[in-house]
Design a protein around this motif. Structure first.
Motif, PDB file in Angstrom:
ATOM      1  N   CYS A  86       0.866  -1.189   0.000  1.00 30.52           N
ATOM      2  CA  CYS A  86       0.000   0.000   0.000  1.00 30.52           C
ATOM      3  C   CYS A  86       0.897   1.231   0.000  1.00 30.52           C
ATOM      4  N   SER A  87       0.710   2.103  -0.983  1.00 28.11           N
ATOM      5  CA  SER A  87       1.578   3.283  -1.107  1.00 28.11           C
ATOM      6  C   SER A  87       1.298   4.323  -0.026  1.00 28.11           C
ATOM      7  N   VAL A  88       0.186   4.149   0.716  1.00 32.64           N
ATOM      8  CA  VAL A  88      -0.160   5.112   1.760  1.00 32.64           C
ATOM      9  C   VAL A  88       0.393   4.685   3.121  1.00 32.64           C
ATOM     10  N   CYS A  89       0.135   3.407   3.509  1.00 31.87           N
ATOM     11  CA  CYS A  89       0.514   2.996   4.864  1.00 31.87           C
ATOM     12  C   CYS A  89       1.593   1.911   4.901  1.00 31.87           C
ATOM     13  N   GLY A  90       1.942   1.322   3.730  1.00 35.50           N
ATOM     14  CA  GLY A  90       2.999   0.318   3.698  1.00 35.50           C
ATOM     15  C   GLY A  90       2.528  -1.106   3.943  1.00 35.50           C
ATOM     16  N   TYR A  91       1.227  -1.289   4.130  1.00 38.69           N
ATOM     17  CA  TYR A  91       0.698  -2.649   4.341  1.00 38.69           C
ATOM     18  C   TYR A  91       1.003  -3.516   3.126  1.00 38.69           C
ATOM     19  N   ALA A 100      -4.820 -10.554 -12.033  1.00 37.19           N
ATOM     20  CA  ALA A 100      -6.169 -10.198 -12.494  1.00 37.19           C
ATOM     21  C   ALA A 100      -6.813  -9.166 -11.572  1.00 37.19           C
ATOM     22  N   LEU A 101      -6.266  -9.032 -10.368  1.00 39.26           N
ATOM     23  CA  LEU A 101      -6.813  -8.067  -9.407  1.00 39.26           C
ATOM     24  C   LEU A 101      -6.311  -6.668  -9.769  1.00 39.26           C
ATOM     25  N   ARG A 102      -7.153  -5.883 -10.424  1.00 41.53           N
ATOM     26  CA  ARG A 102      -6.719  -4.575 -10.938  1.00 41.53           C
ATOM     27  C   ARG A 102      -6.877  -3.448  -9.914  1.00 41.53           C
ATOM     28  N   GLU A 103      -7.826  -3.630  -8.970  1.00 44.47           N
ATOM     29  CA  GLU A 103      -8.057  -2.604  -7.951  1.00 44.47           C
ATOM     30  C   GLU A 103      -8.238  -3.280  -6.602  1.00 44.47           C
ATOM     31  N   TRP A 104      -7.812  -2.614  -5.556  1.00 51.51           N
ATOM     32  CA  TRP A 104      -7.998  -3.199  -4.229  1.00 51.51           C
ATOM     33  C   TRP A 104      -8.102  -2.113  -3.156  1.00 51.51           C
ATOM     34  N   ASP A 105      -8.722  -2.512  -2.037  1.00 54.35           N
ATOM     35  CA  ASP A 105      -8.823  -1.621  -0.888  1.00 54.35           C
ATOM     36  C   ASP A 105      -7.868  -2.119   0.178  1.00 54.35           C
ATOM     37  N   CYS A 106      -7.082  -1.210   0.730  1.00 53.84           N
ATOM     38  CA  CYS A 106      -6.124  -1.599   1.755  1.00 53.84           C
ATOM     39  C   CYS A 106      -6.861  -1.977   3.034  1.00 53.84           C
ATOM     40  N   ASN A 122       4.804   3.611  -5.548  1.00 53.03           N
ATOM     41  CA  ASN A 122       5.835   2.920  -4.752  1.00 53.03           C
ATOM     42  C   ASN A 122       7.198   2.981  -5.428  1.00 53.03           C
ATOM     43  N   ILE A 123       7.218   2.817  -6.755  1.00 55.49           N
ATOM     44  CA  ILE A 123       8.490   2.860  -7.493  1.00 55.49           C
ATOM     45  C   ILE A 123       9.079   4.272  -7.426  1.00 55.49           C
ATOM     46  N   ARG A 124       8.223   5.285  -7.580  1.00 61.18           N
ATOM     47  CA  ARG A 124       8.707   6.671  -7.461  1.00 61.18           C
ATOM     48  C   ARG A 124       9.280   6.920  -6.064  1.00 61.18           C
ATOM     49  N   ASN A 125       8.534   6.489  -5.023  1.00 61.78           N
ATOM     50  CA  ASN A 125       9.018   6.690  -3.653  1.00 61.78           C
ATOM     51  C   ASN A 125      10.333   5.952  -3.421  1.00 61.78           C
ATOM     52  N   GLY A 126      10.433   4.731  -3.965  1.00 55.32           N
ATOM     53  CA  GLY A 126      11.662   3.953  -3.828  1.00 55.32           C
ATOM     54  C   GLY A 126      12.830   4.646  -4.517  1.00 55.32           C
ATOM     55  N   GLY A 127      12.584   5.183  -5.709  1.00 54.32           N
ATOM     56  CA  GLY A 127      13.618   5.895  -6.464  1.00 54.32           C
ATOM     57  C   GLY A 127      14.054   7.163  -5.753  1.00 54.32           C
ATOM     58  N   MET A 128      13.088   7.874  -5.163  1.00 52.96           N
ATOM     59  CA  MET A 128      13.403   9.121  -4.452  1.00 52.96           C
ATOM     60  C   MET A 128      14.247   8.835  -3.209  1.00 52.96           C
ATOM     61  N   ARG A 129      13.987   7.686  -2.572  1.00 51.05           N
ATOM     62  CA  ARG A 129      14.810   7.307  -1.417  1.00 51.05           C
ATOM     63  C   ARG A 129      16.261   7.079  -1.848  1.00 51.05           C
TER      64      ARG A 129
END
Ligand SMILES: [Zn+2]
Length: 133
Positions: A86-91, A100-106, A122-129
């Protein structure tokens, strides 16, 4: 046949040059996932289109074009689970291993995710780190 193969190969290269140029001109830096395309094509049965390494060529073009302009290509490690986190909380949601799961709720923070957008964040955040390390 050989001429035809050469023509297709040149068309593909031309396309990859144009796309990498557009992306380079539009952004100050680019973060990508360092994908193991051989393993991916084996495990997902994606066939020849990914296994003949258009992605590898694309990242090479992108890297040198960015560097010519003093910009950076950041490669985020291949064991970084961009689509499962999860890009918001890291779960970490292992259910998203299912492509096949295109959308999900954390289940932890309740945010709704589009699979690809969440992975891209997540990839952007990882790259920025990497840049700030
Ligand atoms: Zn969350």
């Amino acid at each position: 046949m050989a001429k035809l193969h050469e023509k297709v190969s040149n068309q593909r290269k031309d396309f990859l040059h144009k796309r990498s140029r557009q992306i380079t001109n539009a952004y100050d830096g680019v973060c990508i996932e360092d994908l193991d395309m051989k393993a991916m094509s084996r495990s997902l049965n994606l066939g020849k289109s990914v296994s003949d390494n258009g992605w590898g060529m694309f990242t090479i073009f992108l890297k040198y074009k960015l560097e010519e302009q003093g910009k950076k290509l950041m490669k985020v490690g291949r064991f970084f689970v961009s689509s499962q986190t999860c890009s918001v909380c890291g779960y970490k949601n292992v259910k998203t291993k299912n492509l096949a799961l295109r959308e999900w709720d954390c289940p932890q923070c309740g945010n709704h995710h589009d699979r690809d957008v969440n992975a891209a964040i997540n990839i952007r955040n990882g790259g920025m780190r990497l840049v700030n390390a």
